[in-house]
Design a protein around this motif. Sequence first.
Motif, PDB file in Angstrom:
ATOM      1  N   ILE A 186       0.845  -1.201   0.000  1.00  0.00           N
ATOM      2  CA  ILE A 186       0.000   0.000   0.000  1.00  0.00           C
ATOM      3  C   ILE A 186       0.878   1.248   0.000  1.00  0.00           C
ATOM      4  O   ILE A 186       0.593   2.232  -0.686  1.00  0.00           O
ATOM      5  N   TYR A 187       1.959   1.195   0.742  1.00  0.00           N
ATOM      6  CA  TYR A 187       2.916   2.313   0.757  1.00  0.00           C
ATOM      7  C   TYR A 187       3.486   2.532  -0.649  1.00  0.00           C
ATOM      8  O   TYR A 187       3.632   3.676  -1.098  1.00  0.00           O
ATOM      9  N   LYS A 188       3.774   1.436  -1.343  1.00  0.00           N
ATOM     10  CA  LYS A 188       4.323   1.527  -2.696  1.00  0.00           C
ATOM     11  C   LYS A 188       3.312   2.189  -3.641  1.00  0.00           C
ATOM     12  O   LYS A 188       3.684   3.023  -4.482  1.00  0.00           O
ATOM     13  N   MET A 189       2.032   1.834  -3.516  1.00  0.00           N
ATOM     14  CA  MET A 189       0.985   2.461  -4.337  1.00  0.00           C
ATOM     15  C   MET A 189       0.961   3.969  -4.118  1.00  0.00           C
ATOM     16  O   MET A 189       0.902   4.763  -5.074  1.00  0.00           O
ATOM     17  N   TYR A 190       1.004   4.362  -2.863  1.00  0.00           N
ATOM     18  CA  TYR A 190       0.961   5.782  -2.506  1.00  0.00           C
ATOM     19  C   TYR A 190       2.191   6.509  -3.053  1.00  0.00           C
ATOM     20  O   TYR A 190       2.089   7.586  -3.640  1.00  0.00           O
ATOM     21  N   ASN A 191       3.341   5.898  -2.869  1.00  0.00           N
ATOM     22  CA  ASN A 191       4.600   6.499  -3.313  1.00  0.00           C
ATOM     23  C   ASN A 191       4.625   6.676  -4.835  1.00  0.00           C
ATOM     24  O   ASN A 191       5.054   7.720  -5.352  1.00  0.00           O
ATOM     25  N   GLU A 192       4.141   5.668  -5.549  1.00  0.00           N
ATOM     26  CA  GLU A 192       4.132   5.742  -7.010  1.00  0.00           C
ATOM     27  C   GLU A 192       3.139   6.784  -7.519  1.00  0.00           C
ATOM     28  O   GLU A 192       3.364   7.430  -8.531  1.00  0.00           O
ATOM     29  N   LEU A 193       2.032   6.944  -6.804  1.00  0.00           N
ATOM     30  CA  LEU A 193       1.040   7.937  -7.214  1.00  0.00           C
ATOM     31  C   LEU A 193       1.613   9.349  -7.118  1.00  0.00           C
ATOM     32  O   LEU A 193       1.439  10.168  -8.029  1.00  0.00           O
ATOM     33  N   ILE A 194       2.312   9.637  -6.027  1.00  0.00           N
ATOM     34  CA  ILE A 194       2.777  11.015  -5.830  1.00  0.00           C
ATOM     35  C   ILE A 194       4.145  11.305  -6.452  1.00  0.00           C
ATOM     36  O   ILE A 194       4.465  12.451  -6.732  1.00  0.00           O
ATOM     37  N   ASN A 195       4.944  10.259  -6.699  1.00  0.00           N
ATOM     38  CA  ASN A 195       6.306  10.489  -7.193  1.00  0.00           C
ATOM     39  C   ASN A 195       6.565  10.049  -8.635  1.00  0.00           C
ATOM     40  O   ASN A 195       7.632  10.303  -9.180  1.00  0.00           O
ATOM     41  N   SER A 196       5.605   9.393  -9.241  1.00  0.00           N
ATOM     42  CA  SER A 196       5.795   8.897 -10.598  1.00  0.00           C
ATOM     43  C   SER A 196       5.950  10.053 -11.600  1.00  0.00           C
ATOM     44  O   SER A 196       5.379  11.133 -11.425  1.00  0.00           O
ATOM     45  N   ASN A 197       6.704   9.797 -12.655  1.00  0.00           N
ATOM     46  CA  ASN A 197       6.870  10.771 -13.737  1.00  0.00           C
ATOM     47  C   ASN A 197       5.805  10.620 -14.825  1.00  0.00           C
ATOM     48  O   ASN A 197       5.790  11.388 -15.799  1.00  0.00           O
ATOM     49  N   GLU A 198       4.945   9.620 -14.677  1.00  0.00           N
ATOM     50  CA  GLU A 198       3.869   9.405 -15.654  1.00  0.00           C
ATOM     51  C   GLU A 198       2.897  10.581 -15.633  1.00  0.00           C
ATOM     52  O   GLU A 198       2.766  11.291 -14.629  1.00  0.00           O
ATOM     53  N   ALA A 199       2.176  10.762 -16.730  1.00  0.00           N
ATOM     54  CA  ALA A 199       1.114  11.776 -16.760  1.00  0.00           C
ATOM     55  C   ALA A 199       0.063  11.431 -15.716  1.00  0.00           C
ATOM     56  O   ALA A 199      -0.151  10.259 -15.389  1.00  0.00           O
ATOM     57  N   ILE A 200      -0.604  12.438 -15.187  1.00  0.00           N
ATOM     58  CA  ILE A 200      -1.519  12.225 -14.066  1.00  0.00           C
ATOM     59  C   ILE A 200      -2.650  11.259 -14.411  1.00  0.00           C
ATOM     60  O   ILE A 200      -3.066  10.446 -13.583  1.00  0.00           O
ATOM     61  N   ASP A 201      -3.142  11.297 -15.662  1.00  0.00           N
ATOM     62  CA  ASP A 201      -4.225  10.382 -16.027  1.00  0.00           C
ATOM     63  C   ASP A 201      -3.747   8.940 -16.036  1.00  0.00           C
ATOM     64  O   ASP A 201      -4.496   8.022 -15.665  1.00  0.00           O
ATOM     65  N   LYS A 202      -2.480   8.708 -16.428  1.00  0.00           N
ATOM     66  CA  LYS A 202      -1.932   7.350 -16.430  1.00  0.00           C
ATOM     67  C   LYS A 202      -1.731   6.843 -15.008  1.00  0.00           C
ATOM     68  O   LYS A 202      -1.978   5.681 -14.694  1.00  0.00           O
ATOM     69  N   ARG A 203      -1.257   7.742 -14.146  1.00  0.00           N
ATOM     70  CA  ARG A 203      -1.072   7.366 -12.738  1.00  0.00           C
ATOM     71  C   ARG A 203      -2.403   6.964 -12.109  1.00  0.00           C
ATOM     72  O   ARG A 203      -2.491   5.970 -11.393  1.00  0.00           O
ATOM     73  N   LEU A 204      -3.430   7.740 -12.400  1.00  0.00           N
ATOM     74  CA  LEU A 204      -4.749   7.454 -11.837  1.00  0.00           C
ATOM     75  C   LEU A 204      -5.319   6.150 -12.390  1.00  0.00           C
ATOM     76  O   LEU A 204      -5.920   5.353 -11.658  1.00  0.00           O
ATOM     77  N   GLU A 205      -5.125   5.929 -13.679  1.00  0.00           N
ATOM     78  CA  GLU A 205      -5.620   4.702 -14.308  1.00  0.00           C
ATOM     79  C   GLU A 205      -5.035   3.468 -13.623  1.00  0.00           C
ATOM     80  O   GLU A 205      -5.758   2.518 -13.289  1.00  0.00           O
ATOM     81  N   LEU A 206      -3.728   3.475 -13.398  1.00  0.00           N
ATOM     82  CA  LEU A 206      -3.065   2.347 -12.728  1.00  0.00           C
ATOM     83  C   LEU A 206      -3.534   2.201 -11.289  1.00  0.00           C
ATOM     84  O   LEU A 206      -3.711   1.087 -10.787  1.00  0.00           O
ATOM     85  N   LEU A 207      -3.728   3.327 -10.633  1.00  0.00           N
ATOM     86  CA  LEU A 207      -4.165   3.303  -9.243  1.00  0.00           C
ATOM     87  C   LEU A 207      -5.559   2.709  -9.101  1.00  0.00           C
ATOM     88  O   LEU A 207      -5.824   1.909  -8.202  1.00  0.00           O
ATOM     89  N   PHE A 208      -6.462   3.081 -10.014  1.00  0.00           N
ATOM     90  CA  PHE A 208      -7.823   2.548  -9.950  1.00  0.00           C
ATOM     91  C   PHE A 208      -7.823   1.030 -10.160  1.00  0.00           C
ATOM     92  O   PHE A 208      -8.579   0.306  -9.515  1.00  0.00           O
ATOM     93  N   LEU A 209      -6.986   0.563 -11.053  1.00  0.00           N
ATOM     94  CA  LEU A 209      -6.882  -0.886 -11.278  1.00  0.00           C
ATOM     95  C   LEU A 209      -6.402  -1.599 -10.019  1.00  0.00           C
ATOM     96  O   LEU A 209      -6.948  -2.634  -9.616  1.00  0.00           O
TER      97      LEU A 209
END
Length: 289
Positions: A186-209
Motif C-alpha cells: 500500500i505504501y508503494k501504491m501511494y509512493n508511485e502515485l505522488i512520485n511517478s513521472n507518468e502523466a496524471i491520467d496514467k497514474r490514476l488509471e493504474l491506481l484505480f486498477l
Amino acid sequence: MDNFVRTLYQERASLPSTVGVLLIESAEQLLTTTDTFDSVLLIISTDKEPELLVKHYSYEGTKLALYSIYENKLREWLMAGSNRKIYDWLLNGKILFDRNDSLQQLIQDLNDFPFHERKLRIGLEFSKLIRRYADGKKLYEQKHYFDAYNHVIHSLHHLARLSLIEKGFHPEVTVWNQVKNLEPEIYKMYNELINSNEAIDKRLELLFLASEFYLHMRTDLGSSHIIEVLSRKSMWSIQEIIEEKELKLYSVDICVLLEYLVDKGYLDIILEESKGKSIYHRYYTTKNF
C-alpha cells in the motif's frame, strides 16, 4: 512551568466530575500533535456542558493548551477515529491525576483494541474509502484529473488506516511511517502515485486498477459490521438505517456504502408499492436473513 501546570490541574482534580488529567509535551511528540503548543493538558470530565472546553495560556515564554472534554464525547472520538491526535495524547501522555484508575483502564482498552471496536472502526474507514474511491473514479471518467487525484489521495489514506486497524494497530498521526513497515504494498501504491513521472491520467488509471483488487479483498471485512447490524431484521428503509444508533457514525458515507454493497451482491433490494402509481419504496435486506 511545573508549578504552573500543577496549579491548573490541581484546581480541576479537586472537582468530583474530573475523571483524569494527562500532560502531553511537544518535546516528546511531533509538534503537529500539540498544534504547535509546547504542552497540552487534557482533562477528562463527566460534565456534559460544555462537551469541549479549550483554553490557551502563556507562561514564561511557553504556550500551553488546555482541553477539558466530556468523557462520552472522548469515547465517541475514539470510536469514530475522527481525532487522531487523541490517540497520541492518551497513549503517550503523562498521567497527572486518575480517579479510580479510570484513565489507566481507558488506555489499557486502547492498547488491547478489542475486536468489536476494531470491527466498527474498519467499517467506518471502509465506508470513507468507498466514498472517496467512487467520487474519484467518477471525476476521472469526466477527465477532471486534478480533482480525481485529490479524492484518490484521500482514499489511499483510508485504505492505509483500514489496513492498520485490521492488524490491531491504531493509526497514528505519522500513518505512512506505520504503513511503510506493516503494509509495504500500500505504501508503494501511494509512493508511485505522488512520485511517478507518468502523466496524471496514467497514474490514476493504474491506481484505480490496483484499488479494485484491494477493495475486493477487503469487502468482506469492511462490510461485516454493517451487515451484522442489518441482519437483525428482515428489511430496512434508509431512514431506519440513518437513525440506527450503531450506524450513526457512518454519517454521510452510509448511502454510497449501501449502494456499493448492493452492487457487489452483499445486500438485496426489496420494492414495496407506494400510494403513487408505479412508485415503489426501496428497502435494504441482507443475504443471510
